[in-house]
Design a protein around this motif. Structure first.
Motif, mmCIF file in Angstrom:
data_model
loop_
_atom_site.group_PDB
_atom_site.id
_atom_site.type_symbol
_atom_site.label_atom_id
_atom_site.label_comp_id
_atom_site.label_asym_id
_atom_site.label_seq_id
_atom_site.Cartn_x
_atom_site.Cartn_y
_atom_site.Cartn_z
ATOM 1 N N GLY A 63 -8.225 -23.158 -25.015
ATOM 2 C CA GLY A 63 -7.277 -23.621 -24.215
ATOM 3 C C GLY A 63 -6.426 -22.397 -23.659
ATOM 4 O O GLY A 63 -5.869 -22.440 -22.362
ATOM 5 N N LEU A 64 -6.168 -21.404 -24.372
ATOM 6 C CA LEU A 64 -5.249 -20.435 -23.625
ATOM 7 C C LEU A 64 -5.940 -19.597 -22.824
ATOM 8 O O LEU A 64 -5.274 -19.404 -21.895
ATOM 9 C CB LEU A 64 -5.221 -19.208 -25.034
ATOM 10 N N MET A 65 -7.272 -19.331 -22.881
ATOM 11 C CA MET A 65 -8.145 -18.783 -22.019
ATOM 12 C C MET A 65 -8.285 -19.501 -20.632
ATOM 13 O O MET A 65 -8.267 -19.076 -19.389
ATOM 14 C CB MET A 65 -9.771 -18.405 -22.394
ATOM 15 N N ASN A 66 -8.239 -20.954 -20.866
ATOM 16 C CA ASN A 66 -8.284 -21.863 -19.671
ATOM 17 C C ASN A 66 -7.008 -21.779 -18.894
ATOM 18 O O ASN A 66 -6.838 -21.883 -17.834
ATOM 19 C CB ASN A 66 -8.706 -23.329 -20.095
ATOM 20 N N ALA A 67 -5.683 -21.530 -19.616
ATOM 21 C CA ALA A 67 -4.460 -21.636 -19.128
ATOM 22 C C ALA A 67 -4.486 -20.310 -18.378
ATOM 23 O O ALA A 67 -3.862 -20.384 -17.185
ATOM 24 C CB ALA A 67 -3.518 -21.591 -20.409
ATOM 25 N N ILE A 68 -4.873 -19.221 -18.915
ATOM 26 C CA ILE A 68 -4.868 -17.961 -18.147
ATOM 27 C C ILE A 68 -5.635 -17.995 -16.929
ATOM 28 O O ILE A 68 -5.452 -17.367 -15.864
ATOM 29 C CB ILE A 68 -5.235 -16.684 -19.102
ATOM 30 N N GLY A 69 -6.902 -18.659 -17.097
ATOM 31 C CA GLY A 69 -7.891 -18.864 -15.692
ATOM 32 C C GLY A 69 -7.032 -19.601 -14.768
ATOM 33 O O GLY A 69 -6.938 -19.378 -13.464
ATOM 34 N N LEU A 70 -6.439 -20.748 -15.104
ATOM 35 C CA LEU A 70 -5.441 -21.492 -14.080
ATOM 36 C C LEU A 70 -4.398 -20.490 -13.614
ATOM 37 O O LEU A 70 -4.159 -20.734 -12.000
ATOM 38 C CB LEU A 70 -4.763 -22.607 -14.843
ATOM 39 N N GLU A 71 -4.092 -19.702 -14.137
ATOM 40 C CA GLU A 71 -2.898 -18.688 -13.583
ATOM 41 C C GLU A 71 -3.672 -17.818 -12.561
ATOM 42 O O GLU A 71 -3.137 -17.333 -11.650
ATOM 43 C CB GLU A 71 -2.261 -17.564 -14.613
ATOM 44 N N CYS A 72 -4.913 -17.379 -12.888
ATOM 45 C CA CYS A 72 -5.693 -16.719 -11.915
ATOM 46 C C CYS A 72 -5.892 -17.315 -10.505
ATOM 47 O O CYS A 72 -5.748 -17.043 -9.474
ATOM 48 C CB CYS A 72 -7.110 -16.380 -12.401
ATOM 49 N N VAL A 73 -5.999 -18.971 -10.881
ATOM 50 C CA VAL A 73 -6.268 -19.710 -9.627
ATOM 51 C C VAL A 73 -4.832 -19.806 -8.888
ATOM 52 O O VAL A 73 -4.664 -19.858 -7.558
ATOM 53 C CB VAL A 73 -6.623 -21.387 -10.150
ATOM 54 N N HIS A 74 -3.702 -19.769 -9.542
ATOM 55 C CA HIS A 74 -2.368 -19.940 -8.881
ATOM 56 C C HIS A 74 -2.233 -18.474 -8.144
ATOM 57 O O HIS A 74 -1.675 -18.474 -7.069
ATOM 58 C CB HIS A 74 -1.353 -19.921 -9.993
ATOM 59 N N ARG A 75 -2.756 -17.311 -8.777
ATOM 60 C CA ARG A 75 -2.515 -16.065 -7.923
ATOM 61 C C ARG A 75 -3.394 -16.185 -6.874
ATOM 62 O O ARG A 75 -2.915 -15.804 -5.863
ATOM 63 C CB ARG A 75 -2.952 -15.048 -8.882
ATOM 64 N N LEU A 76 -4.587 -16.601 -6.765
ATOM 65 C CA LEU A 76 -5.484 -16.689 -5.610
ATOM 66 C C LEU A 76 -4.888 -17.463 -4.691
ATOM 67 O O LEU A 76 -4.899 -17.230 -3.457
ATOM 68 C CB LEU A 76 -6.774 -17.302 -6.059
ATOM 69 N N CYS A 77 -4.218 -18.637 -5.110
ATOM 70 C CA CYS A 77 -3.543 -19.462 -3.910
ATOM 71 C C CYS A 77 -2.313 -18.831 -3.130
ATOM 72 O O CYS A 77 -2.472 -18.878 -2.271
ATOM 73 C CB CYS A 77 -3.055 -20.817 -4.698
ATOM 74 N N SER A 78 -1.581 -17.989 -4.086
ATOM 75 C CA SER A 78 -0.592 -17.376 -3.625
ATOM 76 C C SER A 78 -0.945 -16.334 -2.566
ATOM 77 O O SER A 78 -0.506 -15.869 -1.494
ATOM 78 C CB SER A 78 0.190 -16.685 -4.652
ATOM 79 N N LEU A 79 -2.347 -15.360 -2.836
ATOM 80 C CA LEU A 79 -2.745 -14.391 -2.058
ATOM 81 C C LEU A 79 -3.135 -15.103 -0.742
ATOM 82 O O LEU A 79 -3.026 -14.752 0.233
ATOM 83 C CB LEU A 79 -3.627 -13.884 -2.693
ATOM 84 N N GLN A 80 -3.806 -16.437 -0.843
ATOM 85 C CA GLN A 80 -4.335 -17.103 0.255
ATOM 86 C C GLN A 80 -2.962 -17.402 1.045
ATOM 87 O O GLN A 80 -3.143 -17.138 2.404
ATOM 88 C CB GLN A 80 -4.872 -18.390 -0.343
ATOM 89 N N GLU A 81 -1.941 -17.881 0.644
ATOM 90 C CA GLU A 81 -0.803 -18.138 1.637
ATOM 91 C C GLU A 81 -0.195 -16.951 2.019
ATOM 92 O O GLU A 81 0.097 -17.013 3.381
ATOM 93 C CB GLU A 81 0.291 -18.713 0.546
ATOM 94 N N VAL A 82 -0.071 -15.662 1.576
ATOM 95 C CA VAL A 82 0.435 -14.592 2.017
ATOM 96 C C VAL A 82 -0.604 -14.016 2.995
ATOM 97 O O VAL A 82 -0.261 -13.443 4.126
ATOM 98 C CB VAL A 82 0.629 -13.367 1.024
ATOM 99 N N ALA A 83 -2.099 -14.035 2.924
ATOM 100 C CA ALA A 83 -2.963 -13.549 3.807
ATOM 101 C C ALA A 83 -2.917 -14.610 5.213
ATOM 102 O O ALA A 83 -3.035 -14.033 6.368
ATOM 103 C CB ALA A 83 -4.413 -13.901 3.316
#
Length: 167
Positions: free
Chosen positions: A45-65
């Motif tokens: 579950g912890l690894m899954n939560a950290i993976g979801l944070e990666c998705v959030h970072r990718l979404c943030s990067l997409q918005e900035v791009a």
């Protein structure tokens, strides 16, 4: 690496580097979540939560791009989030004992440190004002991620299911 001015990248190169790195991180955490699932669901579950944070970072990067009109650099996010993950590099896919789990946690911690250093390097070499805030946020998040994994590894023998860590 003393002269960081020689390492300045174009914005699209920085975005591509960031996107590629974070996509690799997302897939690594997905793999970790799956491998720990049958042996320790709390670590999974912890690894899954950290993976979801990666998705959030990718979404943030997409918005900035997209704001920088460089959205083409990161337009394949939907495909990445749904892509299945298979890692054939180990003898066992799932964690089968404490020793194996401990070794995998050590490797996860080391990889998190490398990721943290990578984003620190991107922040140091960044010359694009539009990317400063996102890189600064990524560095802070990656430092927390590293500390969480370090604490998880240290406390895993004691009982990881007692940890209540939020990314």
């Amino acid at each position: 690496m003393n002269d960081l001015t020689a390492l300045t990248f174009l914005p699209q190169e920085q975005i591509l580097l960031t996107h590629s790195h974070e996509t690799i991180e997302l897939n690594r955490y997905r793999w970790l979540a799956l491998t720990f699932l049958p042996f320790d669901s709390s670590v999974s579950g912890l690894m899954n939560a950290i993976g979801l944070e990666c998705v959030h970072r990718l979404c943030s990067l997409q918005e900035v791009a997209q704001k920088m009109e460089l959205g083409a650099c990161v337009n394949n996010l939907d495909k990445l989030v749904e892509r299945p993950l298979i890692n054939n590099n180990s003898q066992h896919f799932f964690i089968i004992d404490k020793s194996m789990g401990h070794q995998v946690l050590i490797m996860a911690e080391e990889a998190a440190k490398v990721s943290c250093d990578f984003f620190g390097w991107l922040l140091e070499t960044n010359a694009i004002p539009e990317l400063h805030n996102i890189f600064f946020a990524f560095v802070a998040q990656k430092e927390k991620e590293y500390r969480i994994l370090q604490e998880c590894r240290l406390q895993w023998g004691v009982g990881v299911s007692d940890l209540s860590i939020a990314v």
